[in-house]
Write a protein that holds these residues in place. Structure first.
Motif, PDB file in Angstrom:
ATOM      1  N   ALA A 176       0.856  -1.184   0.000  1.00  0.00           N
ATOM      2  CA  ALA A 176       0.000   0.000   0.000  1.00  0.00           C
ATOM      3  C   ALA A 176       0.893   1.235   0.000  1.00  0.00           C
ATOM      4  N   LYS A 177       0.399   2.310  -0.612  1.00  0.00           N
ATOM      5  CA  LYS A 177       1.224   3.501  -0.786  1.00  0.00           C
ATOM      6  C   LYS A 177       0.429   4.766  -0.506  1.00  0.00           C
ATOM      7  N   SER A 178       1.073   5.697   0.193  1.00  0.00           N
ATOM      8  CA  SER A 178       0.496   7.002   0.461  1.00  0.00           C
ATOM      9  C   SER A 178       1.505   8.065   0.056  1.00  0.00           C
ATOM     10  N   THR A 179       1.029   9.180  -0.516  1.00  0.00           N
ATOM     11  CA  THR A 179       1.933  10.267  -0.906  1.00  0.00           C
ATOM     12  C   THR A 179       1.617  11.514  -0.089  1.00  0.00           C
ATOM     13  N   ILE A 180       2.663  12.190   0.330  1.00  0.00           N
ATOM     14  CA  ILE A 180       2.558  13.386   1.161  1.00  0.00           C
ATOM     15  C   ILE A 180       3.280  14.525   0.465  1.00  0.00           C
ATOM     16  N   ILE A 181       2.649  15.683   0.420  1.00  0.00           N
ATOM     17  CA  ILE A 181       3.242  16.841  -0.236  1.00  0.00           C
ATOM     18  C   ILE A 181       3.686  17.860   0.807  1.00  0.00           C
ATOM     19  N   VAL A 182       4.854  18.448   0.563  1.00  0.00           N
ATOM     20  CA  VAL A 182       5.423  19.460   1.446  1.00  0.00           C
ATOM     21  C   VAL A 182       5.353  20.804   0.723  1.00  0.00           C
ATOM     22  N   GLY A 183       4.568  21.736   1.277  1.00  0.00           N
ATOM     23  CA  GLY A 183       4.417  23.043   0.649  1.00  0.00           C
ATOM     24  C   GLY A 183       4.688  24.170   1.610  1.00  0.00           C
ATOM     25  N   LYS A 184       4.513  25.402   1.130  1.00  0.00           N
ATOM     26  CA  LYS A 184       4.763  26.563   1.968  1.00  0.00           C
ATOM     27  C   LYS A 184       3.607  26.753   2.948  1.00  0.00           C
ATOM     28  N   PRO A 185       3.861  27.368   4.096  1.00  0.00           N
ATOM     29  CA  PRO A 185       2.787  27.609   5.054  1.00  0.00           C
ATOM     30  C   PRO A 185       1.663  28.425   4.434  1.00  0.00           C
ATOM     31  N   GLN A 186       0.437  28.125   4.782  1.00  0.00           N
ATOM     32  CA  GLN A 186      -0.711  28.812   4.217  1.00  0.00           C
ATOM     33  C   GLN A 186      -0.707  30.285   4.604  1.00  0.00           C
ATOM     34  N   GLY A 187      -1.101  31.150   3.658  1.00  0.00           N
ATOM     35  CA  GLY A 187      -1.155  32.575   3.910  1.00  0.00           C
ATOM     36  C   GLY A 187       0.151  33.284   3.682  1.00  0.00           C
ATOM     37  N   ASN A 188       1.201  32.550   3.304  1.00  0.00           N
ATOM     38  CA  ASN A 188       2.513  33.159   3.063  1.00  0.00           C
ATOM     39  C   ASN A 188       2.606  33.549   1.596  1.00  0.00           C
ATOM     40  N   GLU A 189       1.961  34.647   1.214  1.00  0.00           N
ATOM     41  CA  GLU A 189       1.910  35.085  -0.174  1.00  0.00           C
ATOM     42  C   GLU A 189       3.180  35.820  -0.539  1.00  0.00           C
ATOM     43  N   LYS A 190       3.778  35.448  -1.653  1.00  0.00           N
ATOM     44  CA  LYS A 190       5.018  36.081  -2.104  1.00  0.00           C
ATOM     45  C   LYS A 190       4.974  36.224  -3.609  1.00  0.00           C
ATOM     46  N   ASN A 191       5.933  36.999  -4.142  1.00  0.00           N
ATOM     47  CA  ASN A 191       5.945  37.195  -5.586  1.00  0.00           C
ATOM     48  C   ASN A 191       6.435  35.944  -6.302  1.00  0.00           C
ATOM     49  N   GLY A 192       6.318  35.952  -7.631  1.00  0.00           N
ATOM     50  CA  GLY A 192       6.614  34.755  -8.411  1.00  0.00           C
ATOM     51  C   GLY A 192       8.025  34.263  -8.244  1.00  0.00           C
ATOM     52  N   ASN A 193       9.015  35.158  -8.228  1.00  0.00           N
ATOM     53  CA  ASN A 193      10.410  34.748  -8.118  1.00  0.00           C
ATOM     54  C   ASN A 193      10.690  34.063  -6.790  1.00  0.00           C
ATOM     55  N   VAL A 194      10.130  34.621  -5.717  1.00  0.00           N
ATOM     56  CA  VAL A 194      10.328  34.032  -4.399  1.00  0.00           C
ATOM     57  C   VAL A 194       9.577  32.708  -4.298  1.00  0.00           C
ATOM     58  N   GLN A 195       8.419  32.627  -4.941  1.00  0.00           N
ATOM     59  CA  GLN A 195       7.686  31.376  -4.941  1.00  0.00           C
ATOM     60  C   GLN A 195       8.520  30.253  -5.558  1.00  0.00           C
ATOM     61  N   TYR A 196       9.241  30.581  -6.629  1.00  0.00           N
ATOM     62  CA  TYR A 196      10.116  29.579  -7.238  1.00  0.00           C
ATOM     63  C   TYR A 196      11.202  29.155  -6.246  1.00  0.00           C
ATOM     64  N   ASN A 197      11.773  30.128  -5.528  1.00  0.00           N
ATOM     65  CA  ASN A 197      12.785  29.810  -4.524  1.00  0.00           C
ATOM     66  C   ASN A 197      12.199  28.959  -3.405  1.00  0.00           C
TER      67      ASN A 197
END
Length: 231
Positions: A48-69
């Motif tokens: 059996a397999k489960s996938t987990i995604i690691v993302g930025k904290p919610q509400g941390n809005e930034k511009n496109g360049n920083v989002q890429y970083n």
């Protein structure tokens, strides 16, 4: 030179033909043994397999360049989270959630944590003889991992289960068709090899061809195997 090659090929086919019953018998026996083991003896193993995604904290809005970083940073953080998922604290708490049916060490042996290269995704897999148990193990490890990650690394990314473990329909092993095919070829190779070994060790002469080949003498006459008794 062409005559020598022809003779060698004739010898080869003669030896094979002489012991064809043994070759067929050994090959069939190996194939049947592999089939019996694969279908009736070896218990199937499910994954059996489960996938987990690691993302930025919610509400941390930034511009496109920083989002890429941010994406690059969290891709690197996945390795850190993989080590947390493999930790003793996660395995011990997961074992407790499973009601003690498995020890922490047993849980480590049957679970695998794999960061998906170039992504922010972490895959957690578990194997078991029971498909239901495999799903339960993955669920326990995944939930415990998220809890422990937030506890020991609160400043990290936002961790969420992307795909929950589904009940596996087919076992991952034994691979029945592959096992039978391998047994067939191994049996064939072993029986042919044994044929030439026996032929090499056998120095007796059994046919008129053997006398012509090894002694270079003409055959004057032969004695039948079954002679009628004269009264």
């Amino acid at each position: 030179m062409n005559e020598e090659i022809t003779l060698d090929l004739r010898d080869f086919f003669y030896i094979i033909r002489k012991r064809v019953k043994m070759i067929v018998g050994v090959t069939v026996a190996c194939t049947l043994a592999a089939g019996i083991l694969s279908f009736f003896v070896i218990k199937p193993t499910y994954e059996a397999k489960s996938t987990i995604i690691v993302g930025k904290p919610q509400g941390n809005e930034k511009n496109g360049n920083v989002q890429y970083n941010d994406v690059m940073m969290y891709q690197n953080l996945v390795k850190t989270y993989a080590e947390i998922a493999k930790s003793a604290s996660v395995s011990e708490r997961s074992a407790q959630k499973l009601g003690g049916s498995l020890t922490s060490e047993q849980l480590k042996k049957i679970t695998t944590v794999t960061p998906q290269q170039g992504t922010q995704i972490l895959a957690i897999t578990a194997t078991s003889k029971s498909p239901e148990e495999a799903v339960k193990i993955v669920g326990a490890v995944s939930s415990t991992f998220i809890e422990e990650s937030k506890r020991v690394f609160p400043t990290g990314g936002d961790i969420q289960i992307m795909d929950k473990a589904k009940l596996p329909e087919e076992p991952i092993k034994p691979k029945k068709a592959l096992n039978i095919a391998i047994a067939f070829f191994l049996g064939l190779m072993a029986s042919v090899g044994l044929t030439f070994v026996l032929e090499y060790m056998d120095s007796t002469m059994k046919t008129e061809e053997d006398i012509n080949k090894y002694l270079g003498l003409p055959v004057i006459g032969i004695i039948p195997k079954n002679m009628e008794q004269q009264n």
